[in-house]
Design a protein around this motif. Structure first.
Motif, PDB file in Angstrom:
ATOM      1  N   GLN A 121       0.799  -1.220   0.000  1.00 60.64           N
ATOM      2  CA  GLN A 121       0.000   0.000   0.000  1.00 60.64           C
ATOM      3  C   GLN A 121       0.836   1.277   0.000  1.00 60.64           C
ATOM      4  OE1 GLN A 121      -3.692   0.228   0.167  1.00 60.64           O
ATOM      5  NE2 GLN A 121      -3.225  -1.755  -0.764  1.00 60.64           N
ATOM      6  N   GLY A 122       2.138   1.131   0.262  1.00 58.71           N
ATOM      7  CA  GLY A 122       3.020   2.282   0.207  1.00 58.71           C
ATOM      8  C   GLY A 122       2.958   3.201   1.410  1.00 58.71           C
ATOM      9  N   PHE A 123       2.583   2.667   2.576  1.00 61.97           N
ATOM     10  CA  PHE A 123       2.623   3.509   3.767  1.00 61.97           C
ATOM     11  C   PHE A 123       3.836   3.172   4.624  1.00 61.97           C
ATOM     12  CE2 PHE A 123      -0.289   0.024   5.099  1.00 61.97           C
ATOM     13  CZ  PHE A 123       0.291  -0.370   6.287  1.00 61.97           C
ATOM     14  N   ASP A 124       4.202   4.074   5.509  1.00 67.38           N
ATOM     15  CA  ASP A 124       5.401   3.927   6.346  1.00 67.38           C
ATOM     16  C   ASP A 124       5.067   3.123   7.602  1.00 67.38           C
ATOM     17  OD1 ASP A 124       7.150   5.344   8.773  1.00 67.38           O
ATOM     18  OD2 ASP A 124       8.275   4.955   6.925  1.00 67.38           O
ATOM     19  N   VAL A 125       5.819   2.055   7.833  1.00 68.35           N
ATOM     20  CA  VAL A 125       5.554   1.168   8.969  1.00 68.35           C
ATOM     21  C   VAL A 125       5.758   1.888  10.293  1.00 68.35           C
ATOM     22  CG1 VAL A 125       6.274  -0.942  10.162  1.00 68.35           C
ATOM     23  CG2 VAL A 125       6.110  -0.921   7.683  1.00 68.35           C
ATOM     24  N   ASP A 126       6.853   2.630  10.412  1.00 65.75           N
ATOM     25  CA  ASP A 126       7.126   3.344  11.659  1.00 65.75           C
ATOM     26  C   ASP A 126       6.026   4.351  11.968  1.00 65.75           C
ATOM     27  OD1 ASP A 126       9.482   1.953  12.051  1.00 65.75           O
ATOM     28  OD2 ASP A 126      10.695   3.430  10.965  1.00 65.75           O
ATOM     29  N   ALA A 127       5.572   5.062  10.937  1.00 65.66           N
ATOM     30  CA  ALA A 127       4.486   6.031  11.137  1.00 65.66           C
ATOM     31  C   ALA A 127       3.198   5.328  11.543  1.00 65.66           C
ATOM     32  CB  ALA A 127       4.268   6.843   9.856  1.00 65.66           C
ATOM     33  N   PHE A 128       2.982   4.139  10.992  1.00 63.19           N
ATOM     34  CA  PHE A 128       1.780   3.372  11.350  1.00 63.19           C
ATOM     35  C   PHE A 128       1.740   3.084  12.841  1.00 63.19           C
ATOM     36  CE2 PHE A 128      -0.053  -0.794  12.310  1.00 63.19           C
ATOM     37  CZ  PHE A 128      -1.341  -0.654  11.814  1.00 63.19           C
ATOM     38  N   TYR A 129       2.860   2.641  13.397  1.00 59.32           N
ATOM     39  CA  TYR A 129       2.896   2.250  14.811  1.00 59.32           C
ATOM     40  C   TYR A 129       2.879   3.448  15.761  1.00 59.32           C
ATOM     41  CZ  TYR A 129       3.471  -2.741  14.055  1.00 59.32           C
ATOM     42  OH  TYR A 129       3.240  -4.059  13.726  1.00 59.32           O
ATOM     43  N   GLN A 130       3.139   4.633  15.241  1.00 58.50           N
ATOM     44  CA  GLN A 130       3.109   5.826  16.084  1.00 58.50           C
ATOM     45  C   GLN A 130       1.704   6.412  16.225  1.00 58.50           C
ATOM     46  OE1 GLN A 130       6.027   8.469  14.399  1.00 58.50           O
ATOM     47  NE2 GLN A 130       7.743   7.087  14.860  1.00 58.50           N
ATOM     48  N   GLN A 131       0.759   5.872  15.467  1.00 57.44           N
ATOM     49  CA  GLN A 131      -0.611   6.372  15.515  1.00 57.44           C
ATOM     50  C   GLN A 131      -1.363   5.848  16.747  1.00 57.44           C
ATOM     51  OE1 GLN A 131      -2.362   6.576  11.193  1.00 57.44           O
ATOM     52  NE2 GLN A 131      -1.345   4.621  11.438  1.00 57.44           N
ATOM     53  N   SER A 132      -2.509   6.444  16.998  1.00 59.48           N
ATOM     54  CA  SER A 132      -3.409   5.932  18.034  1.00 59.48           C
ATOM     55  C   SER A 132      -3.997   4.601  17.582  1.00 59.48           C
ATOM     56  CB  SER A 132      -4.545   6.930  18.281  1.00 59.48           C
ATOM     57  OG  SER A 132      -5.380   7.021  17.133  1.00 59.48           O
ATOM     58  N   GLU A 133      -4.557   3.845  18.521  1.00 59.44           N
ATOM     59  CA  GLU A 133      -5.159   2.558  18.191  1.00 59.44           C
ATOM     60  C   GLU A 133      -6.289   2.726  17.175  1.00 59.44           C
ATOM     61  OE1 GLU A 133      -4.271  -0.644  19.121  1.00 59.44           O
ATOM     62  OE2 GLU A 133      -2.486   0.461  19.754  1.00 59.44           O
ATOM     63  N   ALA A 134      -7.099   3.766  17.337  1.00 60.54           N
ATOM     64  CA  ALA A 134      -8.211   4.000  16.415  1.00 60.54           C
ATOM     65  C   ALA A 134      -7.702   4.287  15.005  1.00 60.54           C
ATOM     66  CB  ALA A 134      -9.070   5.160  16.913  1.00 60.54           C
ATOM     67  N   ALA A 135      -6.636   5.081  14.905  1.00 56.90           N
ATOM     68  CA  ALA A 135      -6.077   5.411  13.590  1.00 56.90           C
ATOM     69  C   ALA A 135      -5.446   4.176  12.941  1.00 56.90           C
ATOM     70  CB  ALA A 135      -5.044   6.524  13.731  1.00 56.90           C
ATOM     71  N   LYS A 136      -4.755   3.359  13.741  1.00 58.93           N
ATOM     72  CA  LYS A 136      -4.171   2.130  13.201  1.00 58.93           C
ATOM     73  C   LYS A 136      -5.261   1.201  12.684  1.00 58.93           C
ATOM     74  CE  LYS A 136      -1.514   1.110  16.812  1.00 58.93           C
ATOM     75  NZ  LYS A 136      -0.539   0.385  17.653  1.00 58.93           N
ATOM     76  N   LEU A 137      -6.343   1.118  13.426  1.00 57.25           N
ATOM     77  CA  LEU A 137      -7.457   0.247  13.041  1.00 57.25           C
ATOM     78  C   LEU A 137      -8.086   0.707  11.724  1.00 57.25           C
ATOM     79  CD1 LEU A 137      -9.013  -2.224  14.004  1.00 57.25           C
ATOM     80  CD2 LEU A 137     -10.520  -0.703  15.284  1.00 57.25           C
ATOM     81  N   THR A 138      -8.257   2.009  11.586  1.00 58.09           N
ATOM     82  CA  THR A 138      -8.817   2.558  10.351  1.00 58.09           C
ATOM     83  C   THR A 138      -7.910   2.264   9.160  1.00 58.09           C
ATOM     84  OG1 THR A 138      -9.926   4.349  11.540  1.00 58.09           O
ATOM     85  CG2 THR A 138      -9.540   4.669   9.186  1.00 58.09           C
ATOM     86  N   GLN A 139      -6.604   2.428   9.356  1.00 57.03           N
ATOM     87  CA  GLN A 139      -5.663   2.198   8.259  1.00 57.03           C
ATOM     88  C   GLN A 139      -5.571   0.729   7.897  1.00 57.03           C
ATOM     89  OE1 GLN A 139      -1.917   4.187   8.716  1.00 57.03           O
ATOM     90  NE2 GLN A 139      -1.144   3.528   6.744  1.00 57.03           N
ATOM     91  N   ILE A 140      -5.583  -0.149   8.892  1.00 59.51           N
ATOM     92  CA  ILE A 140      -5.486  -1.581   8.597  1.00 59.51           C
ATOM     93  C   ILE A 140      -6.746  -2.075   7.906  1.00 59.51           C
ATOM     94  CG2 ILE A 140      -6.417  -2.678  10.699  1.00 59.51           C
ATOM     95  CD1 ILE A 140      -3.132  -3.627   9.032  1.00 59.51           C
ATOM     96  N   ASP A 141      -7.905  -1.537   8.281  1.00 59.89           N
ATOM     97  CA  ASP A 141      -9.158  -1.903   7.609  1.00 59.89           C
ATOM     98  C   ASP A 141      -9.110  -1.497   6.139  1.00 59.89           C
ATOM     99  OD1 ASP A 141     -10.420  -3.115   9.721  1.00 59.89           O
ATOM    100  OD2 ASP A 141     -11.482  -1.325  10.379  1.00 59.89           O
ATOM    101  N   ARG A 142      -8.619  -0.294   5.883  1.00 61.15           N
ATOM    102  CA  ARG A 142      -8.532   0.201   4.515  1.00 61.15           C
ATOM    103  C   ARG A 142      -7.549  -0.640   3.689  1.00 61.15           C
ATOM    104  NH1 ARG A 142      -8.263   5.219   5.808  1.00 61.15           N
ATOM    105  NH2 ARG A 142      -6.001   5.398   5.876  1.00 61.15           N
ATOM    106  N   ALA A 143      -6.426  -1.007   4.314  1.00 60.50           N
ATOM    107  CA  ALA A 143      -5.415  -1.806   3.608  1.00 60.50           C
ATOM    108  C   ALA A 143      -5.923  -3.211   3.309  1.00 60.50           C
ATOM    109  CB  ALA A 143      -4.136  -1.873   4.442  1.00 60.50           C
ATOM    110  N   ILE A 144      -6.609  -3.830   4.277  1.00 60.30           N
ATOM    111  CA  ILE A 144      -7.162  -5.172   4.073  1.00 60.30           C
ATOM    112  C   ILE A 144      -8.202  -5.159   2.964  1.00 60.30           C
ATOM    113  CG2 ILE A 144      -8.615  -6.952   5.132  1.00 60.30           C
ATOM    114  CD1 ILE A 144      -7.149  -6.434   7.772  1.00 60.30           C
ATOM    115  N   ALA A 145      -9.055  -4.146   2.960  1.00 52.79           N
ATOM    116  CA  ALA A 145     -10.080  -4.034   1.920  1.00 52.79           C
ATOM    117  C   ALA A 145      -9.444  -3.877   0.536  1.00 52.79           C
ATOM    118  CB  ALA A 145     -10.996  -2.857   2.210  1.00 52.79           C
ATOM    119  N   SER A 146      -8.356  -3.109   0.455  1.00 49.22           N
ATOM    120  CA  SER A 146      -7.683  -2.892  -0.829  1.00 49.22           C
ATOM    121  C   SER A 146      -7.000  -4.157  -1.339  1.00 49.22           C
ATOM    122  CB  SER A 146      -6.635  -1.780  -0.695  1.00 49.22           C
ATOM    123  OG  SER A 146      -7.243  -0.555  -0.347  1.00 49.22           O
TER     124      SER A 146
END
Length: 258
Positions: A121-146
């Motif tokens: 998906q082209g996102f940064d792993v380190d930036a992903f883990y620095q997010q809040s749990e809600a933001a990580k959940l939103t991003q992982i849902d979007r990535a799984i759907a894609s």
């Protein structure tokens, strides 16, 4: 240990054999640099079976699994074996949870599935883990759907991915399974319950495999967690037997004094 136990050396050698069986798969995968994810169809029956194994080590269901196994052991073992087993398991689980939390917090290794999705998906792993749990959940849902067509991800495994958004190292599931299985092996082998000991050894092997094939851990995570779990099991057996002896001695002394 009590005089009617089998020779301790024989029990320890068989326990060592169980440890070697558990160690083989992650050691081979690590030595050959063999990544098991994404090699499995995550909508297959095998994936569902592996998810069932992982489920036995996932909070809160893992607590029920421990209690069910201890109930079986209560029926299988004499009380002089069951009580130190109970003490050893209590110590290992408490120490294991604390150790796992501290190591994850300091080492901060990303999970294989997150790394794979980030690459796709082209996102940064380190930036992903620095997010809040809600933001990580939103991003992982979007990535799984894609990546739905590429992953063929079963709904319950996708739900588990959403549940496991923390860091990878070490594998808490593997550490739990190895420490629990080896403690069980020690006391079951002491009672001559070889079939049950073999069954729990294979369960620990399957746990490590499930974590790698489902994309939650790297082989190095499972290998290191196997070593940590084995060390924890050995210490817990020593603590369990030692505390049981101490309490038994004090109980006999108080009865004698009375």
């Amino acid at each position: 240990m009590p005089a009617d136990f089998p020779p301790l050396a024989k029990v320890l050698w068989r326990m060592l054999g169980a440890f070697v069986v558990i160690l083989v798969v992650p050691l081979v995968c690590w030595a050959l640099n063999l990544e098991l994810f994404p090699r499995l169809d995550l909508s297959s029956r095998l994936a569902q079976w592996l998810y069932g194994i992982t489920w036995t080590g996932t909070v809160p269901w893992g607590i029920g699994f421990i209690l069910a196994v201890l109930l079986v052991c209560w029926r299988l073992l004499p009380m002089k074996l069951f009580l130190p087993l109970l003490l050893a398991v209590s110590f290992s689980q408490t120490a294991g949870v604390i150790l796992n939390h501290e190591l994850k917090h300091h080492l901060k290794e990303p999970r294989p599935n997150i790394s794979w999705l980030a690459q796709r998906q082209g996102f940064d792993v380190d930036a992903f883990y620095q997010q809040s749990e809600a933001a990580k959940l939103t991003q992982i849902d979007r990535a799984i759907a894609s990546e739905a067509d590429s992953l063929m991800l079963a709904d319950n495994i996708a739900k588990h991915w959403r549940h496991e958004l923390g860091f990878a190292f070490p594998s808490g599931h593997t550490q739990f399974a190895v420490s629990f299985a080896l403690i069980l092996c020690f006391f079951l082998l002491s009672a001559g319950r070889y079939g049950w000991a073999a069954g729990f050894t294979l369960w620990a092997v399957a746990m490590g495999l499930s974590r790698m094939l489902l994309g939650l851990h790297w082989p190095r995570d499972v290998l290191a967690s196997t070593l940590i779990g084995a060390t924890l099991a050995a210490l817990s057996v020593i603590v369990g037997i030692g505390f049981y002896r101490l309490m038994s001695h004090r109980f006999r002394m108080s009865c004698f004094a009375g």
